[in-house]
Design a protein around this motif. Structure first.
Motif, mmCIF file in Angstrom:
data_model
loop_
_atom_site.group_PDB
_atom_site.id
_atom_site.type_symbol
_atom_site.label_atom_id
_atom_site.label_comp_id
_atom_site.label_asym_id
_atom_site.label_seq_id
_atom_site.Cartn_x
_atom_site.Cartn_y
_atom_site.Cartn_z
ATOM 1 N N TRP A 192 0.834 -1.199 0.000
ATOM 2 C CA TRP A 192 0.000 0.000 0.000
ATOM 3 C C TRP A 192 0.875 1.258 0.000
ATOM 4 N N PRO A 193 0.378 2.352 -0.552
ATOM 5 C CA PRO A 193 1.152 3.601 -0.621
ATOM 6 C C PRO A 193 1.218 4.322 0.722
ATOM 7 N N LEU A 194 1.663 3.593 1.732
ATOM 8 C CA LEU A 194 1.838 4.109 3.087
ATOM 9 C C LEU A 194 3.217 3.684 3.579
ATOM 10 N N ARG A 195 3.740 4.349 4.584
ATOM 11 C CA ARG A 195 5.044 3.999 5.140
ATOM 12 C C ARG A 195 4.880 3.341 6.506
ATOM 13 N N ALA A 196 5.525 2.187 6.651
ATOM 14 C CA ALA A 196 5.510 1.493 7.938
ATOM 15 C C ALA A 196 6.398 2.236 8.927
ATOM 16 N N ALA A 197 6.435 1.749 10.170
ATOM 17 C CA ALA A 197 7.207 2.417 11.219
ATOM 18 C C ALA A 197 8.690 2.486 10.887
ATOM 19 N N ASN A 198 9.193 1.489 10.145
ATOM 20 C CA ASN A 198 10.611 1.494 9.788
ATOM 21 C C ASN A 198 10.907 2.333 8.546
ATOM 22 N N GLY A 199 9.896 3.020 8.046
ATOM 23 C CA GLY A 199 10.089 3.891 6.891
ATOM 24 C C GLY A 199 9.933 3.198 5.555
ATOM 25 N N GLU A 200 9.770 1.878 5.589
ATOM 26 C CA GLU A 200 9.602 1.144 4.339
ATOM 27 C C GLU A 200 8.130 1.123 3.929
ATOM 28 N N ARG A 201 7.925 0.821 2.680
ATOM 29 C CA ARG A 201 6.567 0.738 2.138
ATOM 30 C C ARG A 201 5.787 -0.361 2.867
ATOM 31 N N LEU A 202 4.529 -0.073 3.189
ATOM 32 C CA LEU A 202 3.722 -0.995 3.972
ATOM 33 C C LEU A 202 3.239 -2.167 3.119
ATOM 34 N N THR A 203 3.561 -3.371 3.567
ATOM 35 C CA THR A 203 3.020 -4.584 2.967
ATOM 36 C C THR A 203 2.050 -5.186 3.963
ATOM 37 N N ILE A 204 0.790 -5.322 3.555
ATOM 38 C CA ILE A 204 -0.231 -5.791 4.488
ATOM 39 C C ILE A 204 -0.335 -7.315 4.483
ATOM 40 N N THR A 205 -0.868 -7.850 5.567
ATOM 41 C CA THR A 205 -1.260 -9.254 5.640
ATOM 42 C C THR A 205 -2.780 -9.274 5.669
ATOM 43 N N PRO A 206 -3.412 -9.638 4.558
ATOM 44 C CA PRO A 206 -4.877 -9.528 4.473
ATOM 45 C C PRO A 206 -5.585 -10.463 5.451
ATOM 46 N N ALA A 207 -6.645 -9.949 6.047
ATOM 47 C CA ALA A 207 -7.522 -10.796 6.844
ATOM 48 C C ALA A 207 -8.483 -11.551 5.934
ATOM 49 N N LEU A 208 -8.693 -10.994 4.754
ATOM 50 C CA LEU A 208 -9.579 -11.585 3.757
ATOM 51 C C LEU A 208 -8.980 -11.301 2.392
ATOM 52 N N SER A 209 -8.772 -12.352 1.581
ATOM 53 C CA SER A 209 -8.106 -12.198 0.286
ATOM 54 C C SER A 209 -9.027 -12.603 -0.851
ATOM 55 N N ALA A 210 -8.776 -12.040 -2.029
ATOM 56 C CA ALA A 210 -9.515 -12.401 -3.239
ATOM 57 C C ALA A 210 -8.607 -12.181 -4.439
ATOM 58 N N SER A 211 -8.903 -12.886 -5.507
ATOM 59 C CA SER A 211 -8.093 -12.742 -6.713
ATOM 60 C C SER A 211 -8.560 -11.588 -7.584
ATOM 61 N N SER A 212 -9.751 -11.099 -7.326
ATOM 62 C CA SER A 212 -10.356 -10.062 -8.169
ATOM 63 C C SER A 212 -10.538 -8.766 -7.400
ATOM 64 N N GLY A 213 -10.164 -7.675 -8.035
ATOM 65 C CA GLY A 213 -10.391 -6.367 -7.438
ATOM 66 C C GLY A 213 -11.870 -6.070 -7.277
ATOM 67 N N GLU A 214 -12.672 -6.566 -8.203
ATOM 68 C CA GLU A 214 -14.111 -6.335 -8.109
ATOM 69 C C GLU A 214 -14.698 -7.042 -6.894
ATOM 70 N N THR A 215 -14.191 -8.230 -6.597
ATOM 71 C CA THR A 215 -14.633 -8.942 -5.393
ATOM 72 C C THR A 215 -14.271 -8.144 -4.146
ATOM 73 N N LEU A 216 -13.048 -7.619 -4.111
ATOM 74 C CA LEU A 216 -12.622 -6.816 -2.958
ATOM 75 C C LEU A 216 -13.457 -5.551 -2.829
ATOM 76 N N ARG A 217 -13.805 -4.968 -3.948
ATOM 77 C CA ARG A 217 -14.655 -3.768 -3.919
ATOM 78 C C ARG A 217 -15.991 -4.084 -3.251
ATOM 79 N N HIS A 218 -16.618 -5.195 -3.649
ATOM 80 C CA HIS A 218 -17.907 -5.555 -3.063
ATOM 81 C C HIS A 218 -17.775 -5.876 -1.576
ATOM 82 N N LEU A 219 -16.675 -6.512 -1.191
ATOM 83 C CA LEU A 219 -16.455 -6.793 0.222
ATOM 84 C C LEU A 219 -16.325 -5.492 1.019
#
Length: 298
Positions: free
Chosen positions: A202-229
């Motif tokens: 994500w376009p955010l900075r973690a505490a160590n100054g690096e780009r934030l990589t999230i661990t999803p609580a809920l994942s999907a292969s489609s952006g449209e699915t994520l949009r509906h969620l």
């Protein structure tokens, strides 16, 4: 010998699609009609052009040699038809467009009506795929690809760029509170992609100054699915403006951590092989899409 254009077209489409059934569907004919056309062509040439394997049809050596000539003839006829249409300043013919389902739904489909009114002789065929496709194999004239391009063998035109934003529904934020800093996201339900992993950066900075990589609580292969969620209040998501523009306009989704979000955009390209007889209808389609995107969509 009198080989016909229909026979040449049947041969080239069967070769590209890999089967008589697929060719029949693409040409709007019966499988028996395609088979007869191939048989007539082989009979007139007195040679075997295609051999059947357990999985698909394959070109013989003679078939591979003849295919180049067949393509040139079919393309010459299509080019002649296109030139006649150009004399009337009206592009014509079929244009096969492929795009990821969200882009097709949110950008292309709403523009189809206006395009058809402007270019009534262009016959659009719209197909959706979430994976990168082989243009020749899928008989696609132009494909829309989002993100950086890797294939240098095709011609590409930049249509625009779409910004990525962190979003959630008002209902989700009312239940769980709105995060005020990046570290607050650890207490929230984050929605992400199953693949590729880069989409979970994500376009955010973690505490160590690096780009934030999230661990999803809920994942999907489609952006449209994520949009509906996200719309259903299941969590916070990162999505592109082109698919959430109307949701944000209507207040169904709202920005999260907007002041901490770095500006990041995804390039949107149209890709196609250089093909003279298609230039007019490809150009008019891309001109129209990019014009509308620049005006209102991105």
């Amino acid at each position: 010998m009198k080989i016909t254009l229909d026979e040449l077209l049947a041969f080239t489409v069967v070769t590209d699609s890999g089967s008589i059934t697929a060719a029949a569907e693409q040409l709007g004919q019966t499988t028996s009609g395609i088979s007869r056309a191939l048989s007539r062509l082989e009979s007139k040439l007195d040679t075997t052009l295609l051999r059947r394997t357990t999985r698909r049809l394959e070109l013989t050596e003679e078939g591979a040699l003849f295919l180049n000539h067949a393509r040139q003839i079919v393309q010459s006829v299509e080019q002649a038809e296109e030139q006649i249409a150009l004399r009337r300043e009206m592009p014509a013919g079929r244009l096969r467009v492929n795009a990821a389902a969200p882009f097709m739904e949110h950008v292309i489909v709403p523009l189809v009506g206006g395009f058809r009114r402007r270019y009534p002789q262009v016959e659009l065929e719209l197909n959706s795929d979430n994976q990168i496709i082989d243009l020749l194999e899928r008989r696609t004239d132009v494909a829309i690809r989002i993100g950086e391009l890797r294939d240098s063998s095709i011609h590409a035109r930049l249509l625009g760029r779409s910004q990525l934003r962190i979003l959630a529904s008002p209902a989700y934020l009312a239940r769980h509170g709105e995060p005020q800093q990046v570290t607050d996201l650890a207490r929230h339900s984050l929605l992400g992609f199953t693949q590729p992993e880069s989409l979970n950066q994500w376009p955010l900075r973690a505490a160590n100054g690096e780009r934030l990589t999230i661990t999803p609580a809920l994942s999907a292969s489609s952006g449209e699915t994520l949009r509906h969620l996200a719309l259903q209040g299941e969590g916070i998501v990162q999505l592109a403006d082109f698919m959430t523009r109307e949701d944000c306009r209507q207040g169904r989704l709202v920005p999260v951590l907007a002041e901490l979000t770095e500006t990041e955009t995804q390039p949107i390209h149209a890709v196609y092989y250089r093909n003279t007889q298609l230039v007019a209808r490809i150009t008019c389609f891309l001109d129209y899409i990019s014009e509308q995107m620049a005006h209102d969509w991105l």
